[in-house]
Enzyme design. Sequence first.
Site, short mmCIF file in Angstrom:
data_model
loop_
_atom_site.label_atom_id
_atom_site.label_comp_id
_atom_site.label_asym_id
_atom_site.label_seq_id
_atom_site.Cartn_x
_atom_site.Cartn_y
_atom_site.Cartn_z
N ASN A 8 -2.19 -7.64 -3.28
CA ASN A 8 -2.57 -6.81 -4.43
C ASN A 8 -1.40 -6.85 -5.41
O ASN A 8 -0.38 -6.19 -5.19
CB ASN A 8 -2.84 -5.38 -3.94
CG ASN A 8 -3.13 -4.42 -5.09
OD1 ASN A 8 -3.33 -4.85 -6.23
ND2 ASN A 8 -3.16 -3.13 -4.80
N TRP A 9 -1.58 -7.62 -6.47
CA TRP A 9 -0.47 -7.81 -7.42
C TRP A 9 -0.35 -6.64 -8.41
O TRP A 9 0.57 -6.62 -9.24
CB TRP A 9 -0.65 -9.12 -8.18
CG TRP A 9 -0.32 -10.33 -7.35
CD1 TRP A 9 0.25 -10.35 -6.11
CD2 TRP A 9 -0.54 -11.71 -7.71
NE1 TRP A 9 0.39 -11.65 -5.67
CE2 TRP A 9 -0.08 -12.50 -6.63
CE3 TRP A 9 -1.09 -12.36 -8.82
CZ2 TRP A 9 -0.15 -13.91 -6.63
CZ3 TRP A 9 -1.16 -13.75 -8.83
CH2 TRP A 9 -0.70 -14.51 -7.76
N LYS A 10 -1.30 -5.75 -8.41
CA LYS A 10 -1.26 -4.56 -9.29
C LYS A 10 -0.98 -4.97 -10.74
O LYS A 10 -1.45 -6.01 -11.18
CB LYS A 10 -0.23 -3.56 -8.77
CG LYS A 10 -0.44 -3.21 -7.30
CD LYS A 10 0.41 -2.05 -6.84
CE LYS A 10 0.24 -1.85 -5.35
NZ LYS A 10 0.91 -0.67 -4.85
N HIS A 94 -8.58 2.35 -4.25
CA HIS A 94 -7.14 2.38 -3.96
C HIS A 94 -6.59 3.75 -4.34
O HIS A 94 -7.01 4.34 -5.35
CB HIS A 94 -6.44 1.26 -4.75
CG HIS A 94 -5.03 1.02 -4.31
ND1 HIS A 94 -4.01 1.88 -4.67
CD2 HIS A 94 -4.47 0.08 -3.54
CE1 HIS A 94 -2.88 1.45 -4.14
NE2 HIS A 94 -3.13 0.35 -3.44
N GLU A 96 -3.98 4.60 -5.79
CA GLU A 96 -3.45 4.67 -7.16
C GLU A 96 -4.58 4.91 -8.16
O GLU A 96 -4.41 5.60 -9.16
CB GLU A 96 -2.67 3.39 -7.49
CG GLU A 96 -1.34 3.36 -6.75
CD GLU A 96 -0.74 1.99 -6.57
OE1 GLU A 96 -1.23 1.01 -7.17
OE2 GLU A 96 0.23 1.88 -5.78
N GLU A 164 -4.65 2.92 4.37
CA GLU A 164 -3.41 2.95 3.61
C GLU A 164 -2.91 4.40 3.48
O GLU A 164 -3.31 5.11 2.55
CB GLU A 164 -3.63 2.39 2.20
CG GLU A 164 -4.10 0.95 2.18
CD GLU A 164 -3.63 0.27 0.90
OE1 GLU A 164 -2.90 -0.71 1.01
OE2 GLU A 164 -3.98 0.73 -0.20
N GLY A 170 4.48 1.54 -0.97
CA GLY A 170 5.63 1.30 -1.83
C GLY A 170 6.86 2.12 -1.51
O GLY A 170 7.78 2.22 -2.33
N SER A 208 3.70 -0.73 2.75
CA SER A 208 5.05 -1.25 3.02
C SER A 208 5.09 -2.34 4.10
O SER A 208 6.05 -2.42 4.86
CB SER A 208 6.01 -0.11 3.37
OG SER A 208 6.14 0.76 2.26
N GLY A 229 1.14 -4.97 -1.14
CA GLY A 229 1.50 -4.83 -2.54
C GLY A 229 2.84 -5.50 -2.81
O GLY A 229 2.93 -6.71 -3.05
N GLY A 230 3.92 -4.72 -2.73
CA GLY A 230 5.25 -5.19 -3.11
C GLY A 230 5.62 -6.56 -2.54
O GLY A 230 6.04 -7.46 -3.28
C1 PEP Z 1 -0.86 -1.16 -1.79
O1 PEP Z 1 -0.61 -0.73 -2.90
O2 PEP Z 1 -2.04 -1.34 -1.43
C2 PEP Z 1 0.26 -1.44 -0.90
C3 PEP Z 1 -0.01 -1.56 0.37
O3 PEP Z 1 1.50 -1.53 -1.48
P1 PEP Z 1 2.88 -1.81 -0.73
O4 PEP Z 1 2.66 -2.99 0.19
O5 PEP Z 1 3.85 -2.08 -1.80
O6 PEP Z 1 3.20 -0.58 0.06
#
Ligand code: PEP
Length: 250
Positions: A8-10, A94, A96, A164, A170, A208, A229-230
């Site tokens: 997920n590049w957001k 999600h 967010e 999640e 994050g 994470s 994500g990150g």
């Molecule tokens: C996400 O936003 O779905 C996510 C899992 O982010 P991160 O891996 O950065 O925690």
Amino acid sequence: MSLRLIANWKLNGSIKFIKSWSQLFLENFNGDNFNSIGIAPSSLHFSLTKDLLIEHGINIGVQSIDGEQFGARTGEISASMVKDLGGVFSIIGHSERRVLFQESVESISRKLAQANMNDIVPILCIGESFEENKANITQDVLEGQINDALKDHKDLSSLIIAYEPIWAIGTGKTPNPKDINSVHEMIKDVVQSRFPKTELESVIYGGSVNKSNALELFEQKDIDGALIGGASLDGKDFALIANIFNKLKV
Ligand code: PEP
């Protein structure tokens, strides 16, 4: 194997980033199960990402879709547009989007219906807050989120659930892998017992995940994959995580 590892590049990306990401990923990924990998770039970068990666069999999807097929809904994209352009999946609900864009349970339910109607695999995100976790009500919260999302359409032809925990996204914090495994078992039980006609393909974990903790996460039987994500923003790191996934899950 179906979709299991989603990047997920957001709100990140550029032409230069995507070209260099693709090169780094392809140089470092040593598996051949490209079809278990999905990338969710920004909608603007969807076609470029697809042009660079689809020939290898990688799935391209989106980070969100609208709950309607078409109409006066400025700024939105529909599941049918995603399908038309060769997209395979959409992240839905999600945290967010739930928090920053006030996405309601009704709109998440409509998005699921749109994905299902247009043959787009929905990746439904659920997760508890830090306070809910500390109050030991994670199971109730997740059951409520599953019910709210699925109650109006009980026979989805495909569904991936991403567990999640909001406090793990994050932050560099992750729950104990064994605890995640128990939550995934519970999610599978809830969906299979209450929505037996829904095709639950997998339950993946997000929060994470990185190249250092991927091994102990993928060692767990009911962690079927990950939403990342990150760590997905680095093509090499994402490839290293995919290599660990291959060793343990393929
Ligand atoms: C996400 O936003 O779905 C996510 C899992 O982010 P991160 O891996 O950065 O925690």
